[in-house]
Design a protein around this motif. Sequence first.
Motif, PDB file in Angstrom:
ATOM      1  N   LEU A  31       0.834  -1.203   0.000  1.00  0.00           N
ATOM      2  CA  LEU A  31       0.000   0.000   0.000  1.00  0.00           C
ATOM      3  C   LEU A  31       0.868   1.252   0.000  1.00  0.00           C
ATOM      4  N   PRO A  32       0.706   2.156  -0.964  1.00  0.00           N
ATOM      5  CA  PRO A  32       1.278   3.493  -0.813  1.00  0.00           C
ATOM      6  C   PRO A  32       0.634   4.154   0.403  1.00  0.00           C
ATOM      7  N   VAL A  33       1.366   5.049   1.069  1.00  0.00           N
ATOM      8  CA  VAL A  33       0.901   5.557   2.362  1.00  0.00           C
ATOM      9  C   VAL A  33       0.837   7.081   2.365  1.00  0.00           C
ATOM     10  N   ILE A  34      -0.250   7.586   2.951  1.00  0.00           N
ATOM     11  CA  ILE A  34      -0.445   9.015   3.183  1.00  0.00           C
ATOM     12  C   ILE A  34       0.097   9.339   4.566  1.00  0.00           C
ATOM     13  N   GLY A  35       0.884  10.398   4.678  1.00  0.00           N
ATOM     14  CA  GLY A  35       1.415  10.788   5.975  1.00  0.00           C
ATOM     15  C   GLY A  35       1.416  12.288   6.146  1.00  0.00           C
ATOM     16  N   LEU A  36       1.473  12.720   7.397  1.00  0.00           N
ATOM     17  CA  LEU A  36       1.555  14.148   7.694  1.00  0.00           C
ATOM     18  C   LEU A  36       3.016  14.568   7.807  1.00  0.00           C
ATOM     19  N   ASP A  37       3.241  15.857   7.699  1.00  0.00           N
ATOM     20  CA  ASP A  37       4.604  16.365   7.534  1.00  0.00           C
ATOM     21  C   ASP A  37       5.342  16.492   8.865  1.00  0.00           C
ATOM     22  N   TYR A  38       5.617  15.332   9.476  1.00  0.00           N
ATOM     23  CA  TYR A  38       6.480  15.253  10.652  1.00  0.00           C
ATOM     24  C   TYR A  38       7.704  14.430  10.255  1.00  0.00           C
ATOM     25  N   ALA A  47      11.858   9.561   1.092  1.00  0.00           N
ATOM     26  CA  ALA A  47      13.061   8.830   0.685  1.00  0.00           C
ATOM     27  C   ALA A  47      12.717   7.660  -0.229  1.00  0.00           C
ATOM     28  N   ALA A  48      11.608   6.988   0.053  1.00  0.00           N
ATOM     29  CA  ALA A  48      11.214   5.829  -0.752  1.00  0.00           C
ATOM     30  C   ALA A  48      10.267   6.201  -1.884  1.00  0.00           C
ATOM     31  N   ASN A  49       9.731   7.435  -1.870  1.00  0.00           N
ATOM     32  CA  ASN A  49       8.670   7.857  -2.798  1.00  0.00           C
ATOM     33  C   ASN A  49       7.470   6.918  -2.688  1.00  0.00           C
ATOM     34  N   GLY A  50       7.245   6.404  -1.463  1.00  0.00           N
ATOM     35  CA  GLY A  50       6.214   5.396  -1.267  1.00  0.00           C
ATOM     36  C   GLY A  50       4.886   5.941  -0.806  1.00  0.00           C
ATOM     37  N   GLY A  51       4.554   7.181  -1.178  1.00  0.00           N
ATOM     38  CA  GLY A  51       3.268   7.737  -0.774  1.00  0.00           C
ATOM     39  C   GLY A  51       3.251   9.247  -0.928  1.00  0.00           C
ATOM     40  N   TRP A  52       2.438   9.893  -0.093  1.00  0.00           N
ATOM     41  CA  TRP A  52       2.227  11.329  -0.198  1.00  0.00           C
ATOM     42  C   TRP A  52       2.365  11.949   1.188  1.00  0.00           C
ATOM     43  N   LEU A  62      -5.932  19.969   2.675  1.00  0.00           N
ATOM     44  CA  LEU A  62      -5.497  18.576   2.787  1.00  0.00           C
ATOM     45  C   LEU A  62      -6.485  17.656   2.076  1.00  0.00           C
ATOM     46  N   TYR A  63      -7.794  17.889   2.305  1.00  0.00           N
ATOM     47  CA  TYR A  63      -8.813  17.051   1.666  1.00  0.00           C
ATOM     48  C   TYR A  63      -8.757  17.188   0.146  1.00  0.00           C
ATOM     49  N   ALA A  64      -8.613  18.420  -0.331  1.00  0.00           N
ATOM     50  CA  ALA A  64      -8.561  18.641  -1.779  1.00  0.00           C
ATOM     51  C   ALA A  64      -7.338  17.956  -2.389  1.00  0.00           C
ATOM     52  N   ASP A  65      -6.202  18.044  -1.693  1.00  0.00           N
ATOM     53  CA  ASP A  65      -4.984  17.397  -2.196  1.00  0.00           C
ATOM     54  C   ASP A  65      -5.136  15.873  -2.215  1.00  0.00           C
ATOM     55  N   LEU A  66      -5.787  15.337  -1.184  1.00  0.00           N
ATOM     56  CA  LEU A  66      -6.020  13.890  -1.130  1.00  0.00           C
ATOM     57  C   LEU A  66      -6.859  13.425  -2.317  1.00  0.00           C
ATOM     58  N   VAL A  67      -7.957  14.114  -2.555  1.00  0.00           N
ATOM     59  CA  VAL A  67      -8.842  13.729  -3.656  1.00  0.00           C
ATOM     60  C   VAL A  67      -8.103  13.824  -4.987  1.00  0.00           C
ATOM     61  N   ARG A  68      -7.365  14.915  -5.167  1.00  0.00           N
ATOM     62  CA  ARG A  68      -6.617  15.093  -6.415  1.00  0.00           C
ATOM     63  C   ARG A  68      -5.614  13.966  -6.628  1.00  0.00           C
ATOM     64  N   ASP A  69      -4.841  13.647  -5.585  1.00  0.00           N
ATOM     65  CA  ASP A  69      -3.786  12.644  -5.743  1.00  0.00           C
ATOM     66  C   ASP A  69      -4.351  11.240  -5.898  1.00  0.00           C
ATOM     67  N   MET A  70      -5.476  10.956  -5.243  1.00  0.00           N
ATOM     68  CA  MET A  70      -6.066   9.628  -5.397  1.00  0.00           C
ATOM     69  C   MET A  70      -6.658   9.436  -6.794  1.00  0.00           C
ATOM     70  N   ASP A  78       3.130   5.362  -9.892  1.00  0.00           N
ATOM     71  CA  ASP A  78       4.534   5.655  -9.581  1.00  0.00           C
ATOM     72  C   ASP A  78       4.846   5.282  -8.136  1.00  0.00           C
ATOM     73  N   ARG A  79       3.946   5.635  -7.239  1.00  0.00           N
ATOM     74  CA  ARG A  79       4.179   5.351  -5.821  1.00  0.00           C
ATOM     75  C   ARG A  79       4.021   3.863  -5.511  1.00  0.00           C
ATOM     76  N   LEU A  80       3.113   3.203  -6.203  1.00  0.00           N
ATOM     77  CA  LEU A  80       2.966   1.766  -6.009  1.00  0.00           C
ATOM     78  C   LEU A  80       4.227   1.033  -6.463  1.00  0.00           C
ATOM     79  N   ARG A  81       4.787   1.458  -7.596  1.00  0.00           N
ATOM     80  CA  ARG A  81       6.042   0.848  -8.061  1.00  0.00           C
ATOM     81  C   ARG A  81       7.171   1.120  -7.070  1.00  0.00           C
ATOM     82  N   ALA A  82       7.167   2.306  -6.471  1.00  0.00           N
ATOM     83  CA  ALA A  82       8.191   2.629  -5.475  1.00  0.00           C
ATOM     84  C   ALA A  82       8.052   1.736  -4.240  1.00  0.00           C
TER      85      ALA A  82
END
Length: 482
Positions: A31-38, A47-52, A62-70, A78-82
């Motif tokens: 699963l690609p993973v969504i995370g907050l900026d900590y 580092a892994a490009n494994g999510g957003w 945040l909600y608008a960015d989530l919908v756009r990226d999904m 790209d993130r799934l391949r990563a």
Amino acid sequence: MAKIAPHAGAVFSIWDETYCHTLTEMWAASLPVIGLDYPTVAGRIRAANGGWVYSEKDLDALYADLVRDMEDSNGFMDRLRAVIDWQRGEGRANTTRAMASKYQALYQAVMRDQPSLGAPAAQPTGLQEAMDHRVAVVCPANDKLTQAPASTHVRVWARTYNHPDRATSFVRMTPEELLAAARTGTIDKAIIQRNALPVSIWRSLKPLVEAGKLRYAVDLDDDLSNVPADKDPDGSYASYAKTLDDIIGHAAVVTASTKALATKLKKRNACIEVVPNLLAGRIWRGQMPKRTSDKIVRGIYMGNRSHDADFAMVQSAFEAAAATHPNLRLRLVGALQEPLAKVPDWLEIIDIPKGARNYPAFVAWLRAQCSDLDFGIAPLADIPFNGHKSYLKALDYAGLGLPVLASNHPVYKPLKGPDHIILVDNTPADWENALNERLKVGSPDEATRAAIRDWVTEHHELEGTMRQYDALLLQHLYKDSE
């Protein structure tokens, strides 16, 4: 996970995680993973490009960015391949064993200023150096790396245990884990035993070795490139021979069990070290059962199922000796590929219990047999392949406190001297005479058995050689040793 079938995961922690195993588990589940900026979670995702990574300061954004990226299928793929790349690399290499080795390195760094009577001269002097003193150990074994052939325990696992006084931390790895660790640069040194590396793994490792990203030792206790057909019924060694020769040729050092084997291997790699087979006191020491009084004189012959020719060489001698000494018995443990057409009265064929097939458990089971045993036999046919073997079988019997009748063969001649090692010429008459002499002596008393075990402890026990083994690794596997 299977029930809800998610497309992505999320870590919505509003504080900095220490590492975030949840992120690891979701990547392991593809699963690609969504995370907050900590820093920790965001740093790993970037580092892994494994999510957003998003800021939680503006929830509408945040909600608008989530919908756009999904909805961005290309970005998602790209993130799934990563994530899949992470699984093949860090995800496979960074096992719990690898994590434990990092703790070991940390403890070594913390303790480096503490005095230690048994410490090697070359102790790591800092955390990074301690991390660099980690060596992967790749051997034939089960998937969990807990069970392995006897040669793996004797040759490698018994030597590569971790201890604060040792400069090196050892990490058991599967071949796939070694490849991933070498690719990610988390391990650059290894010990590889026998035919542990599949051909496909070696093809991928070889460029890394040639690029200087991995140095390794190969450990061998047989000339596996020249196994006779009768000892290789499925042809697996023959088909692997070319790959093994290539692995030997690229090794920083080859450790061989005997001088004869080292001489043979020198044609394939000039850097050869003899590391003899020894018994590990941690496995072999302890109270032994006393011999029961049953008026039987019983020998034992044990080994893997490749000794048909060796047994055939002494079978007629046992037949003849048993004809005049009906109290003679031989307990056979393993040793034969082909079952006998008829089992004579003097022969006891014993199957190893399922729970005793891993070497330490086998030794414990074997020691329990000693209440019935009086001597061991080690016949060895005079064929070229046997010339590279070691005298380990004689040591095994001595570790049980048993006198040994062994072939008068170059393999066993280095042991000549102690009264409990009797060398026998490979003729039926000589073996019959040796058996008759053994029958005259009968069962060795407890003092004799204890003296034989003491001989092993003094001359052939592993624990006293660890400093030399560590020095060998330091000399050949560390780049700054060149």
